[in-house]
Design a protein around this motif. Sequence first.
Motif, short mmCIF file in Angstrom:
data_model
loop_
_atom_site.label_atom_id
_atom_site.label_comp_id
_atom_site.label_asym_id
_atom_site.label_seq_id
_atom_site.Cartn_x
_atom_site.Cartn_y
_atom_site.Cartn_z
N TYR A 1 36.34 45.84 35.49
CA TYR A 1 36.04 44.86 36.53
C TYR A 1 34.88 45.34 37.38
O TYR A 1 34.52 46.53 37.37
CB TYR A 1 37.27 44.60 37.43
N GLU B 1 35.44 34.74 35.53
CA GLU B 1 35.37 33.74 36.59
C GLU B 1 36.44 33.95 37.66
O GLU B 1 36.52 33.19 38.62
CB GLU B 1 35.48 32.34 35.98
N LYS B 2 37.27 34.97 37.48
CA LYS B 2 38.31 35.27 38.44
C LYS B 2 37.77 36.22 39.51
O LYS B 2 37.00 37.12 39.20
CB LYS B 2 39.52 35.92 37.76
N LYS B 3 38.21 36.01 40.74
CA LYS B 3 37.88 36.98 41.78
C LYS B 3 39.01 37.01 42.80
O LYS B 3 39.66 35.99 43.06
CB LYS B 3 36.55 36.66 42.45
N PHE B 4 39.25 38.18 43.33
CA PHE B 4 40.32 38.35 44.31
C PHE B 4 40.02 39.57 45.17
O PHE B 4 39.29 40.48 44.75
CB PHE B 4 41.68 38.49 43.63
N HIS C 1 35.92 41.32 40.64
CA HIS C 1 35.50 40.24 39.74
C HIS C 1 35.86 40.57 38.30
O HIS C 1 35.53 41.66 37.81
CB HIS C 1 33.98 40.04 39.82
#
Length: 620
Positions: free
Chosen positions: A338, A165-168, A162
């Motif tokens: 992160y 607002e990005k997550k992968f 995370h």
Amino acid sequence: MFPEYDVIVVGAGHAGCEAAHAAATLGSRVLLVTMNMMTIAQMSCNPAMGGIAKGQIVREIDALGGMSGIVSDKSMIQFRMLNKSKGPAMWSPRTQNDRMLFSITWREVLEANPNIDMWQDMVVGVLVKDKRVFGVKTQLGFEIKGKTVVLTNGTFLNGIIHIGEKKFGGGRTAEVAATGLTEQLVELGFEAGRMKTGTPPRVDGRTINYSILEEQKGDENPGNFSFLDTNVLQEQRSCYITYTNSAVHDILKTGFEQSPLFTGRIKGVGPRYCPSIEDKLNRFAERERHQIFIEPEGWNTVEVYVNGFSTSLPEDVQFKALRRIKGFENVKMFRPGYAIEYDYFPPTQLNYSLETKLIDNLYFAGQINGTTGYEEAGGQGLMAGINAARKVKNQEPIILKRSEAYIGVLIDDLINKGTEEPYRMFTSRAEYRILLRQDNADLRLTKTGYEIGLASEERFERVKTKNQNIQKLINDLKQKKFSPDEVNPYLEKHNSSVVKEKISVYQLLKRPELKLEDISGFSNSLKDYLSKYTSEEIEQAEINCIYESYIEKEQKLVDRVYQLENFKIRENFDYTKIRALSAEAMEKLNKIRPKTIGQASRISGVSPADISVIMVYLGR
């Protein structure tokens, strides 16, 4: 393509490396499976080993014949003994390490062991028949047979990264997550959970103004982790200290609406004792500043680790906030911090050997058990590797008691109390910490390491000689006496009470204001005598003298408590028959299935009253 292995180790982090090395050294044919052979023993978080209680674990690993201490010594760029202002039970060694050299050195250790094969692939499942594991299956479609399997998957099981607002998916930045294994284990009946950890941004050290920061140098006479003769640092890299401020806090707060921590996107529980910077601002709103510890990443890189600034806020917020920190006004960021969520398996599902209760010959070690930290992982990996190798040979597992090692405390806590947040070792977790000092790890554990075939004969002979010398030194210090005329001028100089009759050196050392080095300062004969001994032997004799009564008291407590370990509980004992037990105790006892009254007494939720009821029921 693949033979049948004695031990298959999944994952090449700190737990996996120790497990593979230990099992192979004990004669097992080992396969180490990793998703990326370029990141073996990667220091995923800060470039350091040891610290409070963690340093004790590294020394214990070394004393048993593991490699974390030696690898740390060969790659260190700074050494400090922490807590020297406190008693020796609190002293904890810590090294700053060259991140790349640490990883390279570990790989060299593994490649030098002829019993270890390596394979780059993702393990997506284990092969199980009749509740017994017999190998693993990989993403490339291989089914590799193994008599035992050790899972050390770290943060890779269904890992999600995370940033704002990005997550992968990922197990580390730029590395894919491991999938499939959790789902299979759950189908087999295992309970799984979710945890979270994080890391701070890395920055360009050339853009930090060190001249206005507080420098923290290494020890003037740097030591080592290993009890063997590893390298002595001739030069060291300094760390630096700075602090956040209200301007930094205000900028960070602008990103809170985008924080996955506060918006509910992160479901896993994070480490209580190493919170993110946004968590610190939320939990400790009254504080005007938080410490930032600046750690160099190695000898030949300008990359710097910003310890204390772990965050999952958006990259632009991280960067703006960093530039308002003193000394960071012109800083350049190499990569953002992160947060990462990952699967773990509550460790109450394990036996003391770290073998799972549900599936025979399957072992878990490291963050898969809910721990955090390289050292905790390494200690578990070592024990899992030892016990997997011994299981293949039909030998009894090696179980370290709470009174024998911090590693024993760690494993005992995990399997009896479990953990719902990342478990980190502290000296306060060890009730026998006067016995479990970092300085005597070899005296406590090397005999065990040698007897099982892990510690070398050279290491064992050194320990025997050291122990003999310590005992002789202690006896001689009791015999060596000074007359009042000899010692009183010295005592007056050190504001210590004068004596009226002869007094031994041993008795003088009982006085907290006096040290052996000082006492030898006025006696050439004593100084000449002490020159025959190593600094370690002198330190041991001094500690044993000063803390003699405390050590004896703690040892008596150990002997009394471990009488309960002799009270065995049969494996199929039905706790539901004891109606006087509390409901919580009945539930926990049936779940964990303790083997002794001593183990039952350490289960969270089992009270002394419950133990008394069980003992009455057993006729004790």
